[in-house]
Design a protein around this motif. Structure first.
Motif, PDB file in Angstrom:
ATOM      1  N   ARG A  60       4.337 -53.788 130.987  1.00 47.57           N
ATOM      2  CA  ARG A  60       4.854 -52.838 130.002  1.00 47.57           C
ATOM      3  C   ARG A  60       6.310 -53.124 129.638  1.00 47.57           C
ATOM      4  O   ARG A  60       6.691 -53.090 128.473  1.00 47.57           O
ATOM      5  N   LYS A  61       7.131 -53.436 130.633  1.00 44.01           N
ATOM      6  CA  LYS A  61       8.542 -53.692 130.348  1.00 44.01           C
ATOM      7  C   LYS A  61       8.733 -54.985 129.555  1.00 44.01           C
ATOM      8  O   LYS A  61       9.534 -55.042 128.624  1.00 44.01           O
ATOM      9  N   SER A  62       8.015 -56.032 129.936  1.00 43.20           N
ATOM     10  CA  SER A  62       8.175 -57.304 129.234  1.00 43.20           C
ATOM     11  C   SER A  62       7.610 -57.238 127.825  1.00 43.20           C
ATOM     12  O   SER A  62       8.179 -57.825 126.890  1.00 43.20           O
ATOM     13  N   MET A  63       6.495 -56.509 127.618  1.00 43.22           N
ATOM     14  CA  MET A  63       5.947 -56.377 126.276  1.00 43.22           C
ATOM     15  C   MET A  63       6.844 -55.516 125.389  1.00 43.22           C
ATOM     16  O   MET A  63       6.961 -55.770 124.187  1.00 43.22           O
TER      17      MET A  63
ATOM     18  N   ILE B 128      -4.002 -52.103 134.548  1.00 47.34           N
ATOM     19  CA  ILE B 128      -3.086 -52.241 133.410  1.00 47.34           C
ATOM     20  C   ILE B 128      -3.232 -51.005 132.535  1.00 47.34           C
ATOM     21  O   ILE B 128      -4.278 -50.773 131.929  1.00 47.34           O
ATOM     22  N   LYS B 129      -2.195 -50.218 132.461  1.00 42.63           N
ATOM     23  CA  LYS B 129      -2.233 -48.958 131.696  1.00 42.63           C
ATOM     24  C   LYS B 129      -1.878 -49.245 130.232  1.00 42.63           C
ATOM     25  O   LYS B 129      -0.806 -48.906 129.744  1.00 42.63           O
ATOM     26  N   ILE B 130      -2.814 -49.887 129.546  1.00 45.03           N
ATOM     27  CA  ILE B 130      -2.520 -50.307 128.180  1.00 45.03           C
ATOM     28  C   ILE B 130      -2.389 -49.111 127.246  1.00 45.03           C
ATOM     29  O   ILE B 130      -1.621 -49.144 126.275  1.00 45.03           O
ATOM     30  N   THR B 131      -3.121 -48.035 127.531  1.00 41.20           N
ATOM     31  CA  THR B 131      -2.999 -46.826 126.707  1.00 41.20           C
ATOM     32  C   THR B 131      -1.588 -46.261 126.788  1.00 41.20           C
ATOM     33  O   THR B 131      -1.007 -45.836 125.784  1.00 41.20           O
TER      34      THR B 131
ATOM     35  N   GLU C  63       3.885 -45.662 124.376  1.00 44.50           N
ATOM     36  CA  GLU C  63       5.324 -45.935 124.474  1.00 44.50           C
ATOM     37  C   GLU C  63       5.828 -46.775 123.303  1.00 44.50           C
ATOM     38  O   GLU C  63       6.999 -46.683 122.926  1.00 44.50           O
ATOM     39  N   SER C  64       4.952 -47.581 122.734  1.00 45.43           N
ATOM     40  CA  SER C  64       5.365 -48.539 121.705  1.00 45.43           C
ATOM     41  C   SER C  64       5.102 -48.069 120.281  1.00 45.43           C
ATOM     42  O   SER C  64       5.696 -48.603 119.341  1.00 45.43           O
TER      43      SER C  64
ATOM     44  N   LYS D 258      15.148 -45.177 123.083  1.00 45.38           N
ATOM     45  CA  LYS D 258      15.217 -45.916 124.361  1.00 45.38           C
ATOM     46  C   LYS D 258      13.916 -46.670 124.623  1.00 45.38           C
ATOM     47  O   LYS D 258      13.258 -46.505 125.658  1.00 45.38           O
ATOM     48  N   PHE D 259      13.560 -47.537 123.680  1.00 47.71           N
ATOM     49  CA  PHE D 259      12.285 -48.257 123.767  1.00 47.71           C
ATOM     50  C   PHE D 259      12.335 -49.424 124.742  1.00 47.71           C
ATOM     51  O   PHE D 259      11.547 -49.521 125.665  1.00 47.71           O
TER      52      PHE D 259
END
Length: 520
Positions: free
Chosen positions: A323-326, A453-456, A461-462, A512-513
């Motif tokens: 999540r952080k790297s994406m 992996i919590k893709i949802t 977040e994105s 704060k993305f």
């Protein structure tokens, strides 16, 4: 322990220019050093491409050249697809348990097998070049025959490419990570020399001849390098085990749908008019520079971390890293992709300043491909990121069915779109594939294969960042169309870049993305 060795070996395969292995250093330092080392090689290659436009423009000749390169790469990906994921991990296991000589015997089996396959393909091209290349394109026999010399010269590229790929990957597994960049640099330098010396006398065939000579030079020094550094004995051969053959067959089944998609793309584009394949090559090459310079190098380091975390079964940390790297990649690539989209014509005007518009009739098509590949940059990064996690988790078997359904679906959509709506259909379906279809497929795949992996959560977040940047881009587009257009190229570029950067930083500050100091 065996599992850990296998996973670690996988991390060495597709990322052959990493310096991080030479000594223990932070992941950020590895990203910076590998990125800098990659710039020189890619820059020379891009210069070689620009020379092609300078000498030949965009026509059937350049289309034939890029068709040849695409088919050579297509064959290599199909045949060599098993090398990084099956052959090299098994070779490293053999090296660890049975020694260097046993590893060499195992690798030599495939070296000689690829030599035979390459020679058979080369002879086929030599004896029936028009028939061979007509299988991969919609060009007429008369169109192909006009480039007969080029097609003949291309025959030698098939065995050379197969052998160079396996030798480079073998050396990478022994931690000679700069070899691929040296090979690429040598090819491009010799290609430039041949273009400068022989472009007027032999035409576009000079580019193919330069590539062939460069590949021969590379093959000679790689063989010498293997013998000198590793005392390689090419005459000692051992056969793979039955279980290894099963893995090879499974991986080839996995490669088939990807190959079909590539084949359909190339085949359909070749039927859309002269200069289209050339435009596709240049447009995608320019737009994907950020992917080559940023994403590839960043993921080279992150995938090592995925492999380490997988070996330790730290699933929550893998999700956090994803999540952080994406978020960081979307923060960088989304506005950058939109900038390339907005300034595609201005970028081309600078790159091709030496060509008159009347000489480069495909400028509009190049800009179209640039725009398409620019806007899907972050989604291509998502695809590569999730593929890395799947590989680190050793979920290759589970991915076969997923990949088959996905890539066959994409191939069908490309065929229908290009057939009924021509180039605009291809543009639309490319954006649809990466922006909607692939994320949806990945969502269902992750739910069933890597549910940690919590893709949802990442999507939630994105979503706001993507929406706001997209809205801002639409506003900048209309500003450019109706206000900035009258102020010239320099003002347009400065204004679009400044506004986009300021807007992105402001949005990121408010919501704060992405974190600038993300630790890998």
């Amino acid at each position: 322990m065996k599992k850990e060795n296998k996973i670690t070996s996988l991390s060495c395969l597709g990322y052959t220019n990493l310096q991080v292995f030479k000594k223990q250093e932070s992941y950020k330092k590895g990203i910076i050093s590998s990125t800098l080392l990659n710039i020189g090689s890619k820059g020379i290659g891009f210069g070689n491409s620009l020379l092609l436009v300078y000498f030949f423009g965009s026509n059937m000749g350049t289309d034939a050249y890029f068709l040849v390169l695409s088919i050579v790469a297509f064959v290599a990906s199909f045949v060599n697809g098993i090398v990084p994921y099956i052959i090299i991990p098994e070779a490293m296991r053999v090296r660890e348990h049975k020694g260097l000589e046993a590893e060499q015997g195992y690798i030599n089996f495939f070296v000689w097998l690829y030599t035979v396959i390459g020679i058979i393909i080369a002879l086929t091209v030599l004896l029936a070049p028009l028939f061979f290349y007509s299988l991969f394109s919609k060009y007429s026999i008369s169109q192909l025959d006009s480039q007969h010399k080029l097609l003949i010269v291309s025959s030698i590229l098939f065995p050379l490419n197969l052998l160079l790929n396996i030798f480079m990957t073998v050396l990478a597994s022994h931690k000679y990570f700069t070899v691929p960049m040296l090979v690429s640099t040598i090819n491009n330098i010799i290609g430039i020399v041949f273009l400068l010396l022989f472009s007027k006398s032999v035409g576009i065939s000079a580019a193919a001849a330069g590539l062939a000579i460069g590949s021969i030079v590379n093959l000679i020094w790689l063989v010498y390098y293997l013998k000198r550094k590793l005392n390689w004995n090419f005459l000692f051969v051992t056969k793979p085990s039955k279980s290894n053959w099963r893995d090879i067959v499974l991986m080839e089944i996995n490669v088939i749908p990807v190959a079909i998609q590539s084949y359909v793309t190339l085949y359909m584009l070749s039927g859309l008019g002269a200069g289209i394949i050339t435009s596709y090559n240049y447009g995608s090459q320019i737009a994907l520079i950020p992917e080559v310079m940023i994403v590839t190098q960043l993921l080279a380091i992150i995938n090592i971390k995925y492999n380490e975390l997988s070996s330790q079964n730290k699933l929550e940390e893998i999700d956090r890293l994803f999540r952080k790297s994406m978020q960081l990649l979307f923060f960088l690539l989304l506005p950058l992709g939109y900038i390339i989209f907005l300034l595609s014509h201005e970028i081309l005007a600078v790159l091709f300043i030496f060509k008159k518009k009347s000489e480069l009739v495909a400028l509009k098509d190049i800009a179209g491909f640039m725009g398409v590949f620019a806007v899907i940059l972050p989604f291509r990064a998502l695809d590569l990121m999730l593929s890395g996690i799947t590989t680190a988790q050793q979920k290759i078997k589970e991915g076969v069915l997923f990949a088959t359904i996905l890539h066959i679906s994409i191939a069908i959509l490309i065929y229908l779109a290009a057939n009924f709506f021509s180039l605009k259909g291809f543009y639309f379906i490319t954006v649809f594939t990466y922006g909607i279809l692939m994320p949806v497929f990945y969502y269902f795949f992750i739910q069933n294969v890597t549910p940690f992996i919590k893709i949802t959560k990442w999507v939630k977040e994105s979503a706001l960042f993507v929406l706001l940047i997209t809205i801002g881009t639409i506003g900048i587009y209309f500003l450019k169309m109706y206000v900035l257009y009258k102020y010239g190229l320099v003002i347009n570029v400065l204004a679009v870049v400044s506004i986009m950067v300021a807007f992105t930083l402001l949005i990121n500050k408010k919501i704060k993305f992405a974190e600038y100091n993300t630790k890998f």
